[in-house]
Design an enzyme around this catalytic site. Structure first.
Site, mmCIF file in Angstrom:
data_model
loop_
_atom_site.group_PDB
_atom_site.id
_atom_site.type_symbol
_atom_site.label_atom_id
_atom_site.label_comp_id
_atom_site.label_asym_id
_atom_site.label_seq_id
_atom_site.Cartn_x
_atom_site.Cartn_y
_atom_site.Cartn_z
ATOM 1 N N GLY A 80 44.186 52.330 51.551
ATOM 2 C CA GLY A 80 45.335 52.525 52.270
ATOM 3 C C GLY A 80 45.992 53.781 51.894
ATOM 4 N N THR A 90 37.036 50.299 46.582
ATOM 5 C CA THR A 90 36.088 49.916 47.232
ATOM 6 C C THR A 90 35.159 51.153 47.766
ATOM 7 N N GLU A 146 41.724 42.424 48.213
ATOM 8 C CA GLU A 146 42.074 42.191 46.739
ATOM 9 C C GLU A 146 41.138 41.202 46.378
HETATM 10 C C1 LIG Z 1 54.622 40.280 41.138
HETATM 11 C C2 LIG Z 1 54.589 41.290 42.065
HETATM 12 C C3 LIG Z 1 53.498 41.555 43.071
HETATM 13 C C4 LIG Z 1 53.750 42.840 43.940
HETATM 14 C C5 LIG Z 1 52.778 42.974 44.824
HETATM 15 C C6 LIG Z 1 52.682 42.433 46.104
HETATM 16 C C7 LIG Z 1 52.216 42.391 47.283
HETATM 17 C C8 LIG Z 1 51.024 43.450 47.564
HETATM 18 C C9 LIG Z 1 51.465 44.815 47.655
HETATM 19 C C10 LIG Z 1 50.589 45.640 47.893
HETATM 20 C C11 LIG Z 1 49.089 45.503 48.065
HETATM 21 C C12 LIG Z 1 48.575 45.231 49.608
HETATM 22 C C13 LIG Z 1 47.620 45.030 50.272
HETATM 23 C C14 LIG Z 1 46.546 45.688 49.278
HETATM 24 C C15 LIG Z 1 45.587 46.391 50.195
HETATM 25 C C16 LIG Z 1 44.195 46.056 49.304
HETATM 26 C C17 LIG Z 1 43.822 46.407 48.514
HETATM 27 C C18 LIG Z 1 42.424 46.094 47.537
HETATM 28 O O1 LIG Z 1 41.604 45.534 48.349
HETATM 29 S S1 LIG Z 1 42.067 46.974 46.159
HETATM 30 C C19 LIG Z 1 40.417 46.537 45.909
HETATM 31 C C20 LIG Z 1 40.311 44.975 45.469
HETATM 32 N N1 LIG Z 1 39.046 44.607 45.183
HETATM 33 C C21 LIG Z 1 38.892 43.349 44.538
HETATM 34 O O2 LIG Z 1 39.698 42.643 44.508
HETATM 35 C C22 LIG Z 1 37.580 43.358 43.974
HETATM 36 C C23 LIG Z 1 37.066 41.970 43.662
HETATM 37 N N2 LIG Z 1 36.039 41.994 42.564
HETATM 38 C C24 LIG Z 1 36.395 41.907 41.505
HETATM 39 O O3 LIG Z 1 37.766 41.621 40.714
HETATM 40 C C25 LIG Z 1 35.408 41.814 40.277
HETATM 41 O O4 LIG Z 1 34.182 42.465 40.528
HETATM 42 C C26 LIG Z 1 34.987 40.239 39.857
HETATM 43 C C27 LIG Z 1 34.733 39.306 41.202
HETATM 44 C C28 LIG Z 1 36.311 39.816 39.090
HETATM 45 C C29 LIG Z 1 33.820 40.278 38.786
HETATM 46 O O5 LIG Z 1 33.952 41.163 38.130
HETATM 47 P P1 LIG Z 1 32.909 41.448 36.769
HETATM 48 O O6 LIG Z 1 33.133 42.465 36.093
HETATM 49 O O7 LIG Z 1 31.345 41.401 37.486
HETATM 50 O O8 LIG Z 1 32.979 40.106 36.085
HETATM 51 P P2 LIG Z 1 32.130 38.944 35.629
HETATM 52 O O9 LIG Z 1 32.081 37.838 37.166
HETATM 53 O O10 LIG Z 1 31.006 39.136 35.132
HETATM 54 O O11 LIG Z 1 33.061 37.972 34.845
HETATM 55 C C30 LIG Z 1 33.346 38.574 33.579
HETATM 56 C C31 LIG Z 1 34.419 37.864 32.766
HETATM 57 O O12 LIG Z 1 35.504 38.758 33.187
HETATM 58 C C32 LIG Z 1 36.648 37.627 33.634
HETATM 59 N N3 LIG Z 1 37.304 38.550 34.621
HETATM 60 C C33 LIG Z 1 36.961 39.104 35.831
HETATM 61 N N4 LIG Z 1 38.109 39.711 36.099
HETATM 62 C C34 LIG Z 1 39.247 39.351 35.357
HETATM 63 C C35 LIG Z 1 40.522 39.688 35.406
HETATM 64 N N5 LIG Z 1 41.039 40.348 36.435
HETATM 65 N N6 LIG Z 1 41.280 39.515 34.536
HETATM 66 C C36 LIG Z 1 40.688 38.784 33.394
HETATM 67 N N7 LIG Z 1 39.437 38.280 33.368
HETATM 68 C C37 LIG Z 1 38.790 38.795 34.212
HETATM 69 C C38 LIG Z 1 35.718 36.714 34.383
HETATM 70 O O13 LIG Z 1 36.794 35.596 34.314
HETATM 71 C C39 LIG Z 1 34.784 36.547 33.231
HETATM 72 O O14 LIG Z 1 34.979 35.621 32.287
HETATM 73 P P3 LIG Z 1 34.210 34.785 31.378
HETATM 74 O O15 LIG Z 1 32.906 35.518 31.055
HETATM 75 O O16 LIG Z 1 33.554 33.710 32.627
HETATM 76 O O17 LIG Z 1 34.762 34.313 30.441
HETATM 77 C C1 LIG Z 2 42.845 45.365 55.370
HETATM 78 C C2 LIG Z 2 41.785 45.807 54.083
HETATM 79 C C3 LIG Z 2 42.608 46.615 53.242
HETATM 80 C C4 LIG Z 2 41.990 47.231 52.315
HETATM 81 N N1 LIG Z 2 42.572 47.960 51.277
HETATM 82 C C5 LIG Z 2 41.884 48.510 50.274
HETATM 83 C C6 LIG Z 2 42.463 49.506 49.289
HETATM 84 O O1 LIG Z 2 43.676 50.077 49.663
HETATM 85 N N2 LIG Z 2 41.789 49.717 48.171
HETATM 86 C C7 LIG Z 2 40.447 49.438 48.088
HETATM 87 O O2 LIG Z 2 39.782 49.796 46.927
HETATM 88 N N3 LIG Z 2 39.880 48.465 48.767
HETATM 89 C C8 LIG Z 2 40.616 48.086 49.839
HETATM 90 N N4 LIG Z 2 40.150 47.205 50.913
HETATM 91 C C9 LIG Z 2 38.669 46.549 50.395
HETATM 92 C C10 LIG Z 2 38.590 45.361 49.800
HETATM 93 O O3 LIG Z 2 39.261 45.025 48.628
HETATM 94 C C11 LIG Z 2 37.090 44.707 49.963
HETATM 95 O O4 LIG Z 2 36.787 44.563 51.376
HETATM 96 C C12 LIG Z 2 37.113 43.322 49.322
HETATM 97 O O5 LIG Z 2 37.205 43.450 48.052
HETATM 98 C C13 LIG Z 2 35.699 42.676 49.639
HETATM 99 O O6 LIG Z 2 34.623 43.364 49.340
HETATM 100 P P1 LIG Z 2 33.511 43.699 50.477
HETATM 101 O O7 LIG Z 2 34.052 44.300 51.500
HETATM 102 O O8 LIG Z 2 32.521 44.441 49.731
HETATM 103 O O9 LIG Z 2 32.796 42.400 50.760
HETATM 104 P P2 LIG Z 2 31.421 41.616 50.558
HETATM 105 O O10 LIG Z 2 31.514 41.546 49.175
HETATM 106 O O11 LIG Z 2 30.276 42.677 51.066
HETATM 107 O O12 LIG Z 2 31.197 40.545 51.217
HETATM 108 C C14 LIG Z 2 30.539 40.080 52.267
HETATM 109 C C15 LIG Z 2 30.015 38.580 52.169
HETATM 110 O O13 LIG Z 2 29.061 38.538 51.157
HETATM 111 C C16 LIG Z 2 29.850 37.420 50.294
HETATM 112 N N5 LIG Z 2 29.342 37.617 48.712
HETATM 113 C C17 LIG Z 2 29.705 38.931 48.020
HETATM 114 N N6 LIG Z 2 29.493 38.644 46.918
HETATM 115 C C18 LIG Z 2 29.101 37.405 46.665
HETATM 116 C C19 LIG Z 2 28.878 36.734 45.487
HETATM 117 N N7 LIG Z 2 28.776 37.239 44.277
HETATM 118 N N8 LIG Z 2 28.529 35.320 45.643
HETATM 119 C C20 LIG Z 2 28.741 34.740 46.928
HETATM 120 N N9 LIG Z 2 28.999 35.399 47.902
HETATM 121 C C21 LIG Z 2 29.158 36.792 47.814
HETATM 122 C C22 LIG Z 2 31.284 37.217 50.474
HETATM 123 O O14 LIG Z 2 31.659 35.940 50.197
HETATM 124 C C23 LIG Z 2 31.254 37.521 51.879
HETATM 125 O O15 LIG Z 2 30.942 36.530 52.650
HETATM 126 C C24 LIG Z 2 40.535 46.578 51.942
HETATM 127 C C25 LIG Z 2 39.960 45.764 52.650
HETATM 128 C C26 LIG Z 2 40.710 45.551 53.666
HETATM 129 C C27 LIG Z 2 40.261 44.319 54.913
#
Ligand SMILES: CCCCC/C=C\C/C=C\C/C=C\CC/C=C/C(=O)SCCNC(=O)CCNC(=O)[C@H](O)C(C)(C)COP(=O)(O)OP(=O)(O)OC[C@H]1O[C@@H](n2cnc3c(N)ncnc32)[C@H](O)[C@@H]1OP(=O)(O)O
Ligand SMILES: Cc1cc2nc3c(=O)[nH]c(=O)nc-3n(C[C@H](O)[C@H](O)[C@H](O)COP(=O)(O)OP(=O)(O)OC[C@H]3O[C@@H](n4cnc5c(N)ncnc54)[C@H](O)[C@@H]3O)c2cc1C
Length: 662
Positions: free
Chosen positions: A186, A147, A429
């Site tokens: 983190g 992110t 996530e």
């Molecule tokens: C089992 C053991 C588990 C152990 C773990 C347990 C606990 C947790 C431990 C630790 C972690 C704890 C805390 C973590 C702290 C936080 C970390 C973070 O937040 S890291 C950052 C996370 N960020 C996100 O999640 C970002 C969210 N955004 C996305 O994932 C993508 O941008 C999004 C929304 C999927 C869109 O991607 P994009 O490339 O633009 O795709 P499209 O929308 O254009 O879709 C294209 C097609 O791709 C398919 N797709 C998308 N993602 C996936 C995927 N992951 N796998 C397969 N396919 C995927 C999508 O469905 C579309 O398909 P179609 O074109 O519709 O067929």
């Molecule tokens: C406690 C915590 C720990 C984290 N740890 C990590 C980490 O370790 N590593 C890491 O990489 N990231 C980490 N993150 C980041 C996290 O993955 C992002 O904050 C999360 O994926 C959301 O993205 P954003 O903040 O850009 O929200 P935004 O996408 O800016 O969301 C803001 C608003 O916009 C809306 N929005 C955005 N896009 C769309 C769309 N296409 N359609 C409709 N509505 C939309 C959302 O629904 C929301 O209401 C962490 C976040 C938190 C809070």
């Protein structure tokens, strides 16, 4: 667990009333008697380490002290894990003992939860051989840096750049704008020396999308940021205070070619880009963690429910009948309505997690044989269950907190911190709405396939059945309710699809029509999740090996979940299923009967989560129910109570009072 000798008498009575064997429930919940034994044994080993105990509650420490204390304990905890592994030749069993030690979030969470899994999942065998032993033994500490300040959800829009330089066979990392700075990872703040950086790959001026790279960002001896690295911590948050979330920017920072994780796509020495079989496999770690979060939701709901149910058994307030003593607040039906759904939901999330874990393992096995057919279903299901369970779990924790009245507002109840940590999962996530819209894409495709009479994947096959069965009368049975939720999902999927078609007929293009239908699309995904949660949890209860006494109670809990959500979403059911007003009245009565039936077993049920006092870390929820004594003991630990007169009296209050006399 503590013995019953010093227990609050209400809790002793509650436990005597329980109609099932609590140990049987514990063993069932955690898998087996052996699993319980091993988990408890490991927890004992951790809790025996004196250095892991806090002298004063963390809330009294400064932000910096809290972090330092978190790192101190995380390193000791890591030694206990290592020693266990050395002695038993296997990893410690799944457990939640970190909660008893770190209390908030470990600064190593991202190392263990995402850095190591990303190397394992995205690295070639050679890359795994190079980094995994070092990472697993903590010679290097890492995080997952994806992110940025400007982009979290839309990861194709990330701005961190990795430009390949074929002359030196290196990538050059740059963060050209403020919004391109990594923000949130983190451990990045001051803990890690490595990270997986997700960046846009450029070769000869051409973009090849986002890919994961390993970068060492701090010196291993001095821990100083390496030249070309700007790194720091992002400051206090709603929770996650000890997670050490940070920011990061690169300025012409070079890493060798071998540092791009190349299990999927590759960059050859000469700069040739070799595409992977599916570019979305780069998102694999996120899918794994989304599955894990469903399991975490079960834990947080169990933790909050244990605290609030035990407290409600001990707390007496007002009278149900004027002629009787003050009632235990647990006897108020409204209190049962607030709490029992948290107990039931914890079981539902647990079963959904186990079901998802199986699906995840199967798909990973298939991917290792280059078979990708079931990846879209896994992605769609992990997205919506993570989104719905995290939001529901957050609301349940907050409801448990409110159900503890004023004392639930005390930090020492551990409910405020638990809420902050649980609710974070709605955003991290993958933000909730964004993930539900991913599932909606899948549902729209499934719907189009259903219209063509094609075979659908198991999790959406009910759409086909609903097409055929929509005229069948409603049945007020658990199976009938599950079908009802499937009809709601079917109806919402169909309505969202038709709304898109309507806008397209009006001349809108697909993307605009999608946006205009997106509130409905999100609701369709929520309904799909609810249908899955109801079906999976009811099936799990029906196929469980529990004894008749336990089985009866587990069925009551599962039925409570079904009827609770029927009543909560009755408008949807009236719109999309054949339920009638009379059915709803019967179910309302059934729900109230279930609350009354579950009431005698409430304390037994939360004892069945087997969460030790140290994990609960709550004045209100301990096994012995000494609520008031603990509240006072904790209050007396306040630094303000370590002196009779605080210096502010002489500095400010007295001068003010004296000025007022003039
Ligand atoms: C089992 C053991 C588990 C152990 C773990 C347990 C606990 C947790 C431990 C630790 C972690 C704890 C805390 C973590 C702290 C936080 C970390 C973070 O937040 S890291 C950052 C996370 N960020 C996100 O999640 C970002 C969210 N955004 C996305 O994932 C993508 O941008 C999004 C929304 C999927 C869109 O991607 P994009 O490339 O633009 O795709 P499209 O929308 O254009 O879709 C294209 C097609 O791709 C398919 N797709 C998308 N993602 C996936 C995927 N992951 N796998 C397969 N396919 C995927 C999508 O469905 C579309 O398909 P179609 O074109 O519709 O067929
Ligand atoms: C406690 C915590 C720990 C984290 N740890 C990590 C980490 O370790 N590593 C890491 O990489 N990231 C980490 N993150 C980041 C996290 O993955 C992002 O904050 C999360 O994926 C959301 O993205 P954003 O903040 O850009 O929200 P935004 O996408 O800016 O969301 C803001 C608003 O916009 C809306 N929005 C955005 N896009 C769309 C769309 N296409 N359609 C409709 N509505 C939309 C959302 O629904 C929301 O209401 C962490 C976040 C938190 C809070």
């Amino acid at each position: 667990m503590s013995t019953e000798t010093k227990c609050n008498p209400d809790l002793v009575r509650e436990r005597a009333k329980c109609t099932f064997d609590v140990n049987e429930l514990i063993n069932l919940f955690y898998g087996s008697e052996k699993a319980t034994k091993e988990r408890r044994h490991f927890e004992d080993a951790v809790l025996a380490v004196k250095e892991l105990k806090d002298a004063i509650p963390e809330e009294y420490l400064s932000h910096k002290e809290r972090y330092e204390n978190g790192v101190r304990k995380a390193t000791i905890l890591r030694d206990v894990y290592r020693d266990y592994k050395a002695k038993h030749n296997r990893d410690p069993p799944p457990n939640q003992i970190t909660k008893a030690v770190i209390k908030d979030i470990s600064p190593f969470l991202l190392h263990n939860g995402m850095f190591v899994p990303t190397i394992a999942g995205q690295g070639t065998p050679e890359q795994q051989a190079e980094w995994l032993p070092k990472a697993e033994s903590m010679q290097i500490i890492g995080t997952y840096a994806q992110t940025e300040l400007g982009h979290g959800s839309f990861i194709r829009g990330l701005e961190t750049i990795a430009t390949y330089d074929p002359k030196t066979e290196e990538f050059v990392l740059n963060n050209p704008t403020l919004t391109s700075f990594k923000w949130w990872p983190g451990g990045l703040g001051s803990t890690v020396n490595h990270c997986v950086v997700v960046a846009q790959l450029y070769i000869n001026g051409k973009s090849h999308g986002i890919h994961p790279f390993i970068a060492q960002i701090r010196d291993l001896d001095t821990h100083k940021p390496l030249p070309g690295v700007k790194v720091g911590e992002i400051g206090p948050k709603m929770g996650f205070q000890t997670a050490n979330n940070g920011f990061l920017g690169f300025d012409n920072f070079r890493i060798p070619r071998k540092n791009m994780l190349m299990k999927n796509a590759q960059v050859l020495k000469d700069g040739t880009f070799v595409k992977g079989i599916n570019e979305k496999l780069t998102y694999g770690t996120m899918v794994m963690v989304r599955v894990g979060i469903v399991g975490d939701c079960s834990f947080y709901a169990a933790l909050a429910a244990t605290i609030a149910v035990r407290y409600s058994a001990v707390r007496h307030q007002s009278h149900i009948k004027a002629s009787e003593p003050e009632a235990q607040i647990l006897d108020y039906l409204t209190q049962q309505h607030k709490l029992f759904i948290a107990v039931a939901s914890s079981h539902v999330y647990r079963n959904a997690y186990l079901w998802m874990e199986k699906m995840y393992t199967n798909v990973m096995k298939e991917l290792s044989q280059d078979k990708q057919d079931n990846l879209p279903e896994l992605h769609a299901t992990a997205c919506c269950l993570k989104a719905v369970c995290s939001r529901d779990a957050g609301s349940l924790v907050e409801e448990c907190r409110l159900a503890c009245g004023g004392h639930g507002y005390m930090a020492s109840s551990n409910l405020p911190l638990t809420y902050g940590v649980t609710i974070a999962a709605v955003t991290y996530e993958g933000e909730r709405t964004v993930l539900l819209l991913q599932t909606a894409r899948y549902l729209m495709k499934a719907w189009m396939a259903a219209l063509k009479g094609k075979v659908l994947s198991p999790s959406v096959s009910y759409l086909l059945n609903s097409l055929k069965e929509s005229k069948k009368p409603w049945q007020n049975t658990p199976e009938g309710i599950v079908k009802g939720f499937q009809h709601v999902s079917f109806g919402k999927v169909k309505a969202a699809y038709e709304t898109i078609q309507k806008y397209m007929k009006q001349g809108k293009d697909y993307e605009d029509a999608w946006n205009l239908a997106s509130v409905q699309l999100v609701k369709a995904s929520e309904a799909h999740s609810r249908a899955i949660l109801c079906e999976v949890s009811w099936e799990a209860v029906c196929s469980s090996s529990a004894s008749p006494n336990l089985s009866r109670v587990l069925q009551q809990l599962a039925q409570l979940y079904l009827t609770y959500w029927t009543l909560e979403t009755s408008g949807d059911l009236l719109l999309y299923s054949n339920i009638t007003k009379d059915d709803l009245i019967i179910l309302r009565d059934k729900y109230e009967e279930l609350l009354v039936a579950i009431r005698p077993n409430a304390v037994g049920l939360v004892d069945g989560f087997d969460l030790r006092d140290e994990i609960l870390n709550s004045t209100l929820g301990s096994y012995d129910g000494r609520v008031y004594e603990r509240l006072m003991e904790e209050a007396l630990k306040s630094p303000l109570n370590q002196e009779t007169v605080n210096s502010s009296f002489h500095k400010y209050l007295k001068p003010m009072m004296e000025k007022a006399k003039l």
